[in-house]
Design a protein around this motif. Structure first.
Motif, PDB file in Angstrom:
ATOM      1  N   GLY A 209       0.840  -1.182   0.000  1.00  0.00           N
ATOM      2  CA  GLY A 209       0.000   0.000   0.000  1.00  0.00           C
ATOM      3  C   GLY A 209       0.875   1.231   0.000  1.00  0.00           C
ATOM      4  N   PRO A 210       0.306   2.375  -0.362  1.00  0.00           N
ATOM      5  CA  PRO A 210       1.111   3.591  -0.426  1.00  0.00           C
ATOM      6  C   PRO A 210       1.566   4.031   0.967  1.00  0.00           C
ATOM      7  N   SER A 211       2.527   4.923   0.977  1.00  0.00           N
ATOM      8  CA  SER A 211       3.016   5.489   2.221  1.00  0.00           C
ATOM      9  C   SER A 211       1.855   6.132   2.978  1.00  0.00           C
ATOM     10  N   GLY A 212       1.750   5.868   4.274  1.00  0.00           N
ATOM     11  CA  GLY A 212       0.665   6.453   5.066  1.00  0.00           C
ATOM     12  C   GLY A 212      -0.608   5.628   5.055  1.00  0.00           C
ATOM     13  N   SER A 213      -0.566   4.409   4.523  1.00  0.00           N
ATOM     14  CA  SER A 213      -1.783   3.602   4.433  1.00  0.00           C
ATOM     15  C   SER A 213      -2.034   2.804   5.710  1.00  0.00           C
ATOM     16  N   GLY A 214      -1.068   2.848   6.651  1.00  0.00           N
ATOM     17  CA  GLY A 214      -1.265   2.149   7.919  1.00  0.00           C
ATOM     18  C   GLY A 214      -0.486   0.845   8.016  1.00  0.00           C
ATOM     19  N   LYS A 215       0.436   0.607   7.076  1.00  0.00           N
ATOM     20  CA  LYS A 215       1.194  -0.650   7.081  1.00  0.00           C
ATOM     21  C   LYS A 215       2.030  -0.796   8.358  1.00  0.00           C
ATOM     22  N   SER A 216       2.836   0.254   8.641  1.00  0.00           N
ATOM     23  CA  SER A 216       3.713   0.169   9.811  1.00  0.00           C
ATOM     24  C   SER A 216       2.907   0.053  11.090  1.00  0.00           C
ATOM     25  N   THR A 217       1.783   0.767  11.148  1.00  0.00           N
ATOM     26  CA  THR A 217       0.932   0.719  12.341  1.00  0.00           C
ATOM     27  C   THR A 217       0.414  -0.697  12.564  1.00  0.00           C
ATOM     28  N   LEU A 218      -0.012  -1.355  11.494  1.00  0.00           N
ATOM     29  CA  LEU A 218      -0.501  -2.732  11.607  1.00  0.00           C
ATOM     30  C   LEU A 218       0.623  -3.654  12.090  1.00  0.00           C
ATOM     31  N   LEU A 219       1.830  -3.475  11.513  1.00  0.00           N
ATOM     32  CA  LEU A 219       2.950  -4.329  11.919  1.00  0.00           C
ATOM     33  C   LEU A 219       3.311  -4.095  13.384  1.00  0.00           C
ATOM     34  N   ARG A 220       3.256  -2.824  13.813  1.00  0.00           N
ATOM     35  CA  ARG A 220       3.565  -2.521  15.216  1.00  0.00           C
ATOM     36  C   ARG A 220       2.522  -3.165  16.137  1.00  0.00           C
ATOM     37  N   ALA A 221       1.288  -3.210  15.680  1.00  0.00           N
ATOM     38  CA  ALA A 221       0.244  -3.857  16.481  1.00  0.00           C
ATOM     39  C   ALA A 221       0.512  -5.361  16.577  1.00  0.00           C
ATOM     40  N   VAL A 222       1.011  -5.939  15.487  1.00  0.00           N
ATOM     41  CA  VAL A 222       1.289  -7.387  15.479  1.00  0.00           C
ATOM     42  C   VAL A 222       2.427  -7.733  16.460  1.00  0.00           C
ATOM     43  N   VAL A 223       3.466  -6.885  16.511  1.00  0.00           N
ATOM     44  CA  VAL A 223       4.564  -7.182  17.435  1.00  0.00           C
ATOM     45  C   VAL A 223       4.275  -6.663  18.839  1.00  0.00           C
ATOM     46  N   GLY A 224       3.157  -5.948  19.007  1.00  0.00           N
ATOM     47  CA  GLY A 224       2.739  -5.568  20.356  1.00  0.00           C
ATOM     48  C   GLY A 224       3.375  -4.316  20.903  1.00  0.00           C
ATOM     49  N   VAL A 225       3.805  -3.389  20.046  1.00  0.00           N
ATOM     50  CA  VAL A 225       4.345  -2.128  20.558  1.00  0.00           C
ATOM     51  C   VAL A 225       3.428  -0.947  20.220  1.00  0.00           C
ATOM     52  N   GLN A 226       2.307  -1.245  19.559  1.00  0.00           N
ATOM     53  CA  GLN A 226       1.381  -0.180  19.184  1.00  0.00           C
ATOM     54  C   GLN A 226       0.231  -0.124  20.184  1.00  0.00           C
ATOM     55  N   HIS A 227      -0.032   1.080  20.675  1.00  0.00           N
ATOM     56  CA  HIS A 227      -1.182   1.262  21.555  1.00  0.00           C
ATOM     57  C   HIS A 227      -2.450   1.196  20.706  1.00  0.00           C
TER      58      HIS A 227
ATOM     59  N   ALA B 297      -1.249 -10.501  20.924  1.00  0.00           N
ATOM     60  CA  ALA B 297      -0.031  -9.825  20.451  1.00  0.00           C
ATOM     61  C   ALA B 297       0.672  -9.132  21.606  1.00  0.00           C
ATOM     62  N   GLY B 298       1.991  -9.253  21.645  1.00  0.00           N
ATOM     63  CA  GLY B 298       2.785  -8.562  22.661  1.00  0.00           C
ATOM     64  C   GLY B 298       2.921  -9.317  23.967  1.00  0.00           C
ATOM     65  N   SER B 299       2.319 -10.508  24.090  1.00  0.00           N
ATOM     66  CA  SER B 299       2.447 -11.213  25.370  1.00  0.00           C
ATOM     67  C   SER B 299       3.883 -11.724  25.529  1.00  0.00           C
ATOM     68  N   PRO B 300       4.364 -11.782  26.777  1.00  0.00           N
ATOM     69  CA  PRO B 300       5.766 -12.117  27.028  1.00  0.00           C
ATOM     70  C   PRO B 300       6.210 -13.416  26.350  1.00  0.00           C
ATOM     71  N   ALA B 301       5.308 -14.390  26.283  1.00  0.00           N
ATOM     72  CA  ALA B 301       5.693 -15.682  25.702  1.00  0.00           C
ATOM     73  C   ALA B 301       6.062 -15.542  24.219  1.00  0.00           C
ATOM     74  N   LEU B 302       5.557 -14.482  23.575  1.00  0.00           N
ATOM     75  CA  LEU B 302       5.814 -14.326  22.141  1.00  0.00           C
ATOM     76  C   LEU B 302       7.184 -13.708  21.849  1.00  0.00           C
ATOM     77  N   ARG B 303       7.804 -13.119  22.886  1.00  0.00           N
ATOM     78  CA  ARG B 303       8.978 -12.288  22.597  1.00  0.00           C
ATOM     79  C   ARG B 303      10.174 -13.069  22.078  1.00  0.00           C
ATOM     80  N   SER B 304      10.205 -14.370  22.352  1.00  0.00           N
ATOM     81  CA  SER B 304      11.300 -15.142  21.781  1.00  0.00           C
ATOM     82  C   SER B 304      10.872 -15.818  20.478  1.00  0.00           C
ATOM     83  N   ARG B 305       9.594 -15.651  20.089  1.00  0.00           N
ATOM     84  CA  ARG B 305       9.092 -16.351  18.899  1.00  0.00           C
ATOM     85  C   ARG B 305       8.856 -15.430  17.715  1.00  0.00           C
ATOM     86  N   VAL B 306       8.889 -14.108  17.984  1.00  0.00           N
ATOM     87  CA  VAL B 306       8.595 -13.134  16.930  1.00  0.00           C
ATOM     88  C   VAL B 306       9.807 -12.228  16.717  1.00  0.00           C
TER      89      VAL B 306
END
Lengths: 240, 255
Positions: free
Chosen positions: A37-55, A68-77
């Motif tokens: 998608g074009p710049s500003g379409s929300g790609k990075s925001t979605l990815l940040r949500a997947v890794v659990g750093v997006q509010h 997403a973002g649970s401690p058990a995932l931190r060694s798997r993602v």
């Protein structure tokens, strides 16, 4: 085929702007999924949500069966941000070894990851002395070193020369063949053809969730860039 | 939620911070030599000022106090800048997606800069007592210990302050905000007994006051005193509290 990531009704605001107005999508396991998608379409925001750093405002993101973002995932993602996030005042090798240590891996795994991204000869150099493309590859090596089940890559091919880009996409395919799930964002449509699955995003809305072949067939063109434009126009036609 | 502490990950972080320092030769040189040079300037300043009979030479009091203030100020600044760099370069966000817990990260910083402070204190104490004739009644090892605890306090407050700084400009200005009031009220410029009651009360809750008092105890008494150990405990306690607060203000999820 199971899904590695499922997103349900995800709403994200950044400042006053509603970046994702209620997105739902899924990412199949063991495949390369392109987030385009074009710049500003929300790609990075979605990815940040997947890794659990997006509010997030509301909605649910499930990754490998866990929220997403649970401690058990931190060694798997593994997560590679858009701008290379490595230490400029450390050498390539020191960066890789540091992240290896965080994932509980040894020096050998770190050196292998550095070799994997083609930086064996630059291993002793300070990252600050490298070119932009090389820094991006150091950043990638620091995620590969953890041997993650899910690898989230935000625009990993920006600023790379065509030869390296092809090599990198071959590497992604090889990782997927070995069972790793990859989500790769890009704003360059000619990379879309290299993905197993495509999520097309525009202004936070999912325009299409298909395979490159389906997209070509549905839009009646072989050119994925043109296919994307047709989808946008069709959507605007419906809205008007 | 903070994941369990891991000594291995704390050590990995501390080692990484020291490796970053090692590549920065000028910073190492400045960390090691600068306090000694500044102390030399103070020594020359008071060398020819006569000491009234029965009084302690001014340099013995001021110089000893500075041995605690240098590491505090320097480590506060270095840490707040280092943490701000982690934030702006994206490495912090990335670290928070790894198994590293927030407290591991902060303790790693504390350990690395505490070690750097120990080297700094060893050099400064050696230079001060040999070249500048600084007279300390108690053990010099205690002076080094107090300097290191002060440095860790500076690291902890620097980490905490950096959570409130959005830019480098803000981060640098937290230095006068956090450091200068503590310096003014610590009892070096005006003895605490002579301060207005409310200023003394403020001074009572500032950790640097206890660091300075601990150093003065070592300076005046051949054997470690109970007051000194209590003061060291207070400074260490405040440092740990600040580290815990800094961990709490370190948000995994941001806008």
């Amino acid at each position: 085929m199971t899904d590695a990531v499922t997103v349900r009704d995800l709403v994200v605001h950044r400042g006053r702007r509603r970046v994702l107005p209620g997105l739902s999508c899924a990412v199949p396991a063991g495949r390369v999924t392109g987030l385009l998608g074009p710049s500003g379409s929300g790609k990075s925001t979605l990815l940040r949500a997947v890794v659990g750093v997006q509010h997030i405002r509301s909605g649910r993101v499930t990754v490998l069966g866990e929220p997403a973002g649970s401690p058990a995932l931190r060694s798997r993602v593994g997560y590679v941000t858009q701008a290379p996030s490595v230490y400029e005042d450390l050498t390539v090798r020191e960066n890789a070894r540091h992240f290896a240590a965080l994932y509980g891996r040894g020096a050998a795994a770190a050196d292998a990851a550095v070799a994997d991204v083609g930086l064996r000869d630059a291993a002793g150099q300070l990252v600050g002395d490298l070119s932009g493309g090389q820094r991006g590859r150091v950043s990638l090596a620091c995620a590969l070193v953890g041997d993650p089940e899910l690898l989230v890559l935000d625009e990993p091919t920006v600023g790379l020369d065509p030869v390296l880009r092809v090599e990198l996409w071959q590497r992604f395919a090889a990782l997927a063949a070995a069972g790793t799930t990859l989500i790769v964002s890009s704003h360059v449509m000619d990379e879309a053809g290299r993905c197993d699955r495509l999520l097309l995003l525009r202004e936070g809305e999912l325009l299409s969730d298909s395979t490159p072949a389906q997209l070509r067939a549905e839009s009646g063109t072989d050119d994925l860039e043109e296919a994307f434009l047709r989808l946008v126009r069709a959507r605007q036609g419906v809205a008007a | 939620m903070t994941a369990a502490l891991s000594p291995r990950l704390t050590a990995a972080t501390g080692g990484r911070v020291l490796r970053q320092l090692r590549h920065d030769h000028r910073t190492i040189a400045m960390l090691t030599v600068l306090p000694s040079l500044l102390l030399g300037l103070l020594y020359l300043l008071w060398r020819d000022v006569p000491t009234p009979p029965g009084q302690e030479p001014v340099f013995d009091r001021v110089g000893l106090t500075m041995l605690g203030i240098f590491p505090f100020v320097v480590m506060f600044l270095v840490t707040s800048i280092a943490m701000l760099r982690e934030r702006t370069s994206g490495t912090l966000e990335r670290l928070l997606t790894t198994p590293l817990s927030r407290l591991d990260l902060l303790l790693g910083y504390g350990a690395a800069f505490g070690l750097a402070a120990a080297v700094q204190a060893l050099v400064t104490v050696t230079v001060a007592t040999t070249l500048y004739d600084l007279d300390v009644a108690g053990s010099l090892w205690l002076v080094v210990l107090i300097a290191v605890v002060d440095a860790v306090l500076g690291v902890a407050l620097g980490l905490l302050a950096s959570a409130f700084a959005r830019s480098e400009f803000q981060a640098v200005q937290f230095m006068p905000v956090v450091v200068l009031p503590q310096f003014f009220l610590c009892g070096l410029l005006v003895p605490r007994e002579q301060m207005a009651g409310w200023l003394q009360a403020v001074s009572d809750v500032l950790p640097l006051t206890y660091a300075v008092e601990a150093l003065q105890e070592v300076g005046a008494s051949a054997d470690p005193t109970g007051t000194m150990w209590r003061d060291v405990g207070v400074v260490a306690g405040v440092a740990l509290l600040a580290l815990a607060l800094a961990a709490a203000t370190l948000r995994r999820r941001t806008g």
